[in-house]
Design an enzyme around this catalytic site. Structure first.
Site, PDB file in Angstrom:
ATOM      1  N   ASN A  68       0.837  -1.193   0.000  1.00 53.50           N
ATOM      2  CA  ASN A  68       0.000   0.000   0.000  1.00 53.50           C
ATOM      3  C   ASN A  68       0.877   1.250   0.000  1.00 53.50           C
ATOM      4  O   ASN A  68       0.622   2.199  -0.728  1.00 53.50           O
ATOM      5  CB  ASN A  68      -0.912  -0.031   1.237  1.00 53.50           C
ATOM      6  CG  ASN A  68      -2.178   0.741   1.066  1.00 53.50           C
ATOM      7  OD1 ASN A  68      -2.784   0.729   0.010  1.00 53.50           O
ATOM      8  ND2 ASN A  68      -2.593   1.405   2.125  1.00 53.50           N
ATOM      9  N   VAL A  77      -5.879   4.770  -7.330  1.00 53.92           N
ATOM     10  CA  VAL A  77      -5.705   3.489  -6.663  1.00 53.92           C
ATOM     11  C   VAL A  77      -5.843   3.848  -5.183  1.00 53.92           C
ATOM     12  O   VAL A  77      -4.896   4.301  -4.562  1.00 53.92           O
ATOM     13  CB  VAL A  77      -4.341   2.848  -6.990  1.00 53.92           C
ATOM     14  CG1 VAL A  77      -4.159   1.550  -6.226  1.00 53.92           C
ATOM     15  CG2 VAL A  77      -4.217   2.605  -8.494  1.00 53.92           C
ATOM     16  N   PRO A  78      -7.061   3.722  -4.644  1.00 54.92           N
ATOM     17  CA  PRO A  78      -7.447   4.404  -3.396  1.00 54.92           C
ATOM     18  C   PRO A  78      -6.887   3.800  -2.104  1.00 54.92           C
ATOM     19  O   PRO A  78      -7.605   3.254  -1.276  1.00 54.92           O
ATOM     20  CB  PRO A  78      -8.972   4.334  -3.426  1.00 54.92           C
ATOM     21  CG  PRO A  78      -9.261   3.075  -4.168  1.00 54.92           C
ATOM     22  CD  PRO A  78      -8.175   2.960  -5.209  1.00 54.92           C
ATOM     23  N   CYS A  79      -5.584   3.962  -1.941  1.00 53.71           N
ATOM     24  CA  CYS A  79      -4.939   3.489  -0.720  1.00 53.71           C
ATOM     25  C   CYS A  79      -5.442   4.244   0.511  1.00 53.71           C
ATOM     26  O   CYS A  79      -5.301   3.760   1.632  1.00 53.71           O
ATOM     27  CB  CYS A  79      -3.427   3.587  -0.838  1.00 53.71           C
ATOM     28  SG  CYS A  79      -2.828   5.197  -1.364  1.00 53.71           S
ATOM     29  N   HIS A  80      -6.088   5.389   0.304  1.00 52.38           N
ATOM     30  CA  HIS A  80      -6.639   6.146   1.444  1.00 52.38           C
ATOM     31  C   HIS A  80      -7.814   5.427   2.099  1.00 52.38           C
ATOM     32  O   HIS A  80      -8.184   5.751   3.217  1.00 52.38           O
ATOM     33  CB  HIS A  80      -7.054   7.557   1.011  1.00 52.38           C
ATOM     34  CG  HIS A  80      -8.152   7.603   0.001  1.00 52.38           C
ATOM     35  ND1 HIS A  80      -7.923   7.471  -1.357  1.00 52.38           N
ATOM     36  CD2 HIS A  80      -9.485   7.756   0.143  1.00 52.38           C
ATOM     37  CE1 HIS A  80      -9.064   7.554  -2.000  1.00 52.38           C
ATOM     38  NE2 HIS A  80     -10.041   7.718  -1.117  1.00 52.38           N
TER      39      HIS A  80
END
Length: 178
Positions: free
Chosen positions: A125, A134-137
């Site tokens: 991540n 690429v929604p690592c949040h």
């Protein structure tokens, strides 16, 4: 490798969007994290040439729509990243997390069949070169606390709050003190 740098104004500051000759997104970071972005580009691609873009990317209007409240606008953006097979699996799994939803590193590891793999997922991540798209949040600690976001925890909190507000579901995100 020839890459192109786009600078996009957003509510979170200037976004650095890096695309290739086919207009696939290779990186997305924030202006104040440009050194980190360049380091990830070197890690993933070795030598590269990064020149200012002369034409807008197809990703730019999608990002603007996302910030305007159209949360699913990012799902069709074409991305291309280099990384290990495991990193690729983690990044693909991240794109499957719906807006305004969250998961933990441990749950994502289990989903990928990596029992006791929360740290490995966290590492992958953290190596994600394409923030927001690429929604690592959307990944948080096991206790629900905001942890690790390369753009800063304030931006992570903003993104999650934006998604929650736009989704209109006050029960979607349950973060202590958020």
């Amino acid at each position: 490798m020839n890459l192109f740098l786009h600078r996009i104004t957003s509510p979170l500051g200037t976004i650095l969007l890096v695309t290739d000759a086919e207009d696939r997104v290779r990186a997305l970071d924030f202006d104040d994290y440009e050194t980190r972005m360049r380091s990830l580009l070197s890690t993933h691609y070795g030598h590269y040439d990064l020149t200012p873009a002369t034409i807008p990317s197809r990703a730019e209007p999608a990002l603007q729509r996302y910030f305007a409240g159209e949360l699913h606008a990012l799902q069709d953006i074409d991305v291309a990243t280099n990384g290990s097979a495991f990193q690729q699996r983690v990044w693909a799994a991240l794109r499957q997390i719906p807006p305004a939803r969250m998961t933990t590193y441990g749950k994502l590891a289990l989903q990928l069949g990596q029992y006791n793999g929360a740290r490995a997922v966290g590492s992958a991540n953290g190596s994600n070169p394409i923030a927001i798209i690429v929604p690592c949040h959307r990944v948080v600690g096991a206790n629900g606390k905001l942890t690790g976001f390369a753009g800063g925890l304030e931006r992570k909190a903003w993104l999650l709050g934006h998604e929650r507000a736009e989704a209109g579901d006050q029960q979607t995100l349950r973060l202590p003190g958020f």
